[in-house]
Design a protein around this motif. Structure first.
Motif, PDB file in Angstrom:
ATOM      1  N   THR A  26      27.453  52.789   5.593  1.00 60.77           N
ATOM      2  CA  THR A  26      26.920  52.000   6.698  1.00 60.77           C
ATOM      3  C   THR A  26      26.168  50.810   6.124  1.00 60.77           C
ATOM      4  N   ILE A  27      26.562  49.617   6.538  1.00 58.39           N
ATOM      5  CA  ILE A  27      25.932  48.387   6.045  1.00 58.39           C
ATOM      6  C   ILE A  27      25.517  47.535   7.236  1.00 58.39           C
ATOM      7  N   GLU A  28      24.247  47.181   7.280  1.00 62.10           N
ATOM      8  CA  GLU A  28      23.743  46.279   8.319  1.00 62.10           C
ATOM      9  C   GLU A  28      23.432  44.936   7.666  1.00 62.10           C
ATOM     10  N   VAL A  29      24.074  43.877   8.157  1.00 63.07           N
ATOM     11  CA  VAL A  29      23.931  42.557   7.545  1.00 63.07           C
ATOM     12  C   VAL A  29      23.503  41.548   8.604  1.00 63.07           C
ATOM     13  N   ALA A  30      22.594  40.648   8.227  1.00 62.00           N
ATOM     14  CA  ALA A  30      22.102  39.604   9.133  1.00 62.00           C
ATOM     15  C   ALA A  30      22.203  38.257   8.436  1.00 62.00           C
ATOM     16  N   ASP A  31      22.223  37.199   9.246  1.00 63.09           N
ATOM     17  CA  ASP A  31      22.309  35.843   8.711  1.00 63.09           C
ATOM     18  C   ASP A  31      21.509  34.919   9.616  1.00 63.09           C
ATOM     19  N   ASP A  32      21.102  33.784   9.074  1.00 65.45           N
ATOM     20  CA  ASP A  32      20.363  32.808   9.873  1.00 65.45           C
ATOM     21  C   ASP A  32      21.248  32.213  10.967  1.00 65.45           C
ATOM     22  N   GLU A  33      22.527  32.120  10.680  1.00 69.00           N
ATOM     23  CA  GLU A  33      23.485  31.577  11.646  1.00 69.00           C
ATOM     24  C   GLU A  33      24.183  32.714  12.385  1.00 69.00           C
ATOM     25  N   PRO A  34      24.679  32.448  13.602  1.00 74.69           N
ATOM     26  CA  PRO A  34      25.428  33.485  14.337  1.00 74.69           C
ATOM     27  C   PRO A  34      26.625  33.974  13.522  1.00 74.69           C
ATOM     28  N   ILE A  35      26.862  35.264  13.535  1.00 72.06           N
ATOM     29  CA  ILE A  35      27.939  35.870  12.758  1.00 72.06           C
ATOM     30  C   ILE A  35      29.159  36.084  13.657  1.00 72.06           C
ATOM     31  N   ASP A  36      30.289  35.647  13.180  1.00 72.75           N
ATOM     32  CA  ASP A  36      31.548  35.844  13.900  1.00 72.75           C
ATOM     33  C   ASP A  36      32.006  37.284  13.663  1.00 72.75           C
ATOM     34  N   ILE A  37      31.776  38.145  14.656  1.00 73.74           N
ATOM     35  CA  ILE A  37      32.080  39.567  14.479  1.00 73.74           C
ATOM     36  C   ILE A  37      33.574  39.807  14.309  1.00 73.74           C
ATOM     37  N   GLY A  38      34.403  38.956  14.947  1.00 76.22           N
ATOM     38  CA  GLY A  38      35.847  39.080  14.796  1.00 76.22           C
ATOM     39  C   GLY A  38      36.280  38.822  13.368  1.00 76.22           C
ATOM     40  N   ALA A  39      35.673  37.813  12.747  1.00 73.85           N
ATOM     41  CA  ALA A  39      36.007  37.490  11.362  1.00 73.85           C
ATOM     42  C   ALA A  39      35.556  38.595  10.419  1.00 73.85           C
ATOM     43  N   VAL A  40      34.386  39.168  10.713  1.00 76.05           N
ATOM     44  CA  VAL A  40      33.880  40.280   9.890  1.00 76.05           C
ATOM     45  C   VAL A  40      34.823  41.474   9.993  1.00 76.05           C
TER      46      VAL A  40
END
Length: 322
Positions: A52-66
């Motif tokens: 299980t990996i929880e990742v965050a970024d300053d910019e919105p994350i494209d969940i489809g791309a992930v």
């Protein structure tokens, strides 16, 4: 002015509805058992192993791309979920990878754990390539097959011990007829809750075990409140028919039951809305537990006393020993 959701004196005929409630409970229990055997529980990483990996970024994350990137690694079952902040915006992404196993049966558990660690590193590297090196890995959990198997066993033991301890507690506090009714209600609540998770496919993890243990305590507390009033009325009304006496006892505690359930529900609804994805399964389990626990204390535990034919002379003997 004092707000009263339930009048001081109510005369609802709960016991008259016991046969309809019995049919409903039987259908729910049988349906839950059937769902558990046919569908099974949607075990999370805690119980089936994985990463299980929880990742965050300053910019919105494209969940489809992930999802596309992680799925392309060929690591088996992949689950990618968006974690939203209080405003409903996507704040982070939760990636779950299924347990990695080596094809060679002679490789042993060490080889499986090594494969799991390698899969973990692959996912991190792929996320850095996709989102950049500045991303924040908030949580990284790797659960091996040995640990997950132990967690399943210990979780089942914890629930069984909780029910057994409740049985002993009620047996010591009341007569054995009361303890049987309370345990029937507890088992009823646990089975139906498990069935709900099997049907809805909500993830079943360690947080849900904690929720089930909390449900056991909540349901038992509600049942004890009603049973205390039943025992008090058994001493007070010597000639009143038992069915009528149970109705009086349930109605006497109805205001307390409704207020406790509603105040608990308010807190849980707030957690559902603002608690995020991580707490959602636990909170939904608790909401279901409050509903089913309140129902069972009124329509399962109390009517069960009619079946065991609890007698007033036992309450009289108990009163003499106090």
């Amino acid at each position: 002015m004092l707000l009263k959701l339930v009048p001081d004196r109510t005369h609802v005929g709960f016991i008259k509805l016991r046969f309809a409630a019995l049919i409903l409970s039987a259908l729910l229990v049988v349906g839950s058992i059937a769902a558990l055997f046919t569908l099974g529980l949607n075990f999370g990483v805690d119980f089936k192993g994985g990463v299980t990996i929880e990742v965050a970024d300053d910019e919105p994350i494209d969940i489809g791309a992930v999802r596309e990137t992680v799925s392309g690694l060929g690591l088996g079952t992949v689950d990618v979920q968006a974690i939203q902040d209080f405003a409903g915006a996507e704040e982070a992404v939760l990636v779950k990878i299924s347990q990695q196993e080596v094809d060679d049966p002679e490789a042993g558990e060490d080889a499986n754990e090594t494969a799991q660690q390698e899969a973990n590193q692959q996912v991190q590297d792929a996320l850095r390539t996709l989102l950049g090196d500045g991303i924040d890995f908030r949580k990284i959990e790797v659960v091996g097959p040995t640990v997950s198997g132990e967690l399943i066993q210990k979780g089942a033991i914890a629930v069984a011990l909780a029910i057994a301890m409740m049985l002993i507690y009620i047996w010591l506090r009341f007569e054995w007829q009361f303890s049987l009714g309370a345990i029937v209600a507890l088992v009823h609540d646990v089975i139906i809750t498990l069935g709900m998770f099997a049907v809805t496919r909500l993830e079943f993890n360690l947080a849900i075990i904690a929720a089930i243990l909390t449900i056991v305590g909540y349901s038992m507390n509600d049942t004890v409140v009603v049973y205390d009033r039943v025992r008090e009325n058994l001493r007070k009304f010597k000639q009143k028919p038992l069915a009528e006496l149970l109705d009086v006892s349930i109605n006497d505690t109805l205001s307390r039951t409704v207020m406790t359930s509603l105040t608990t529900m308010l807190a849980l609804v707030v957690l559902v809305v603002f608690g995020g994805e991580v707490l959602r399964g636990f909170t939904l389990a608790m909401i279901w537990g409050v509903v089913i626990g309140t129902y069972s204390s009124i329509f399962v535990a109390s009517p069960f006393l009619l079946t065991t034919n609890v007698k007033r002379d036992w309450s009289k003997a108990a009163a003499q020993t106090v």
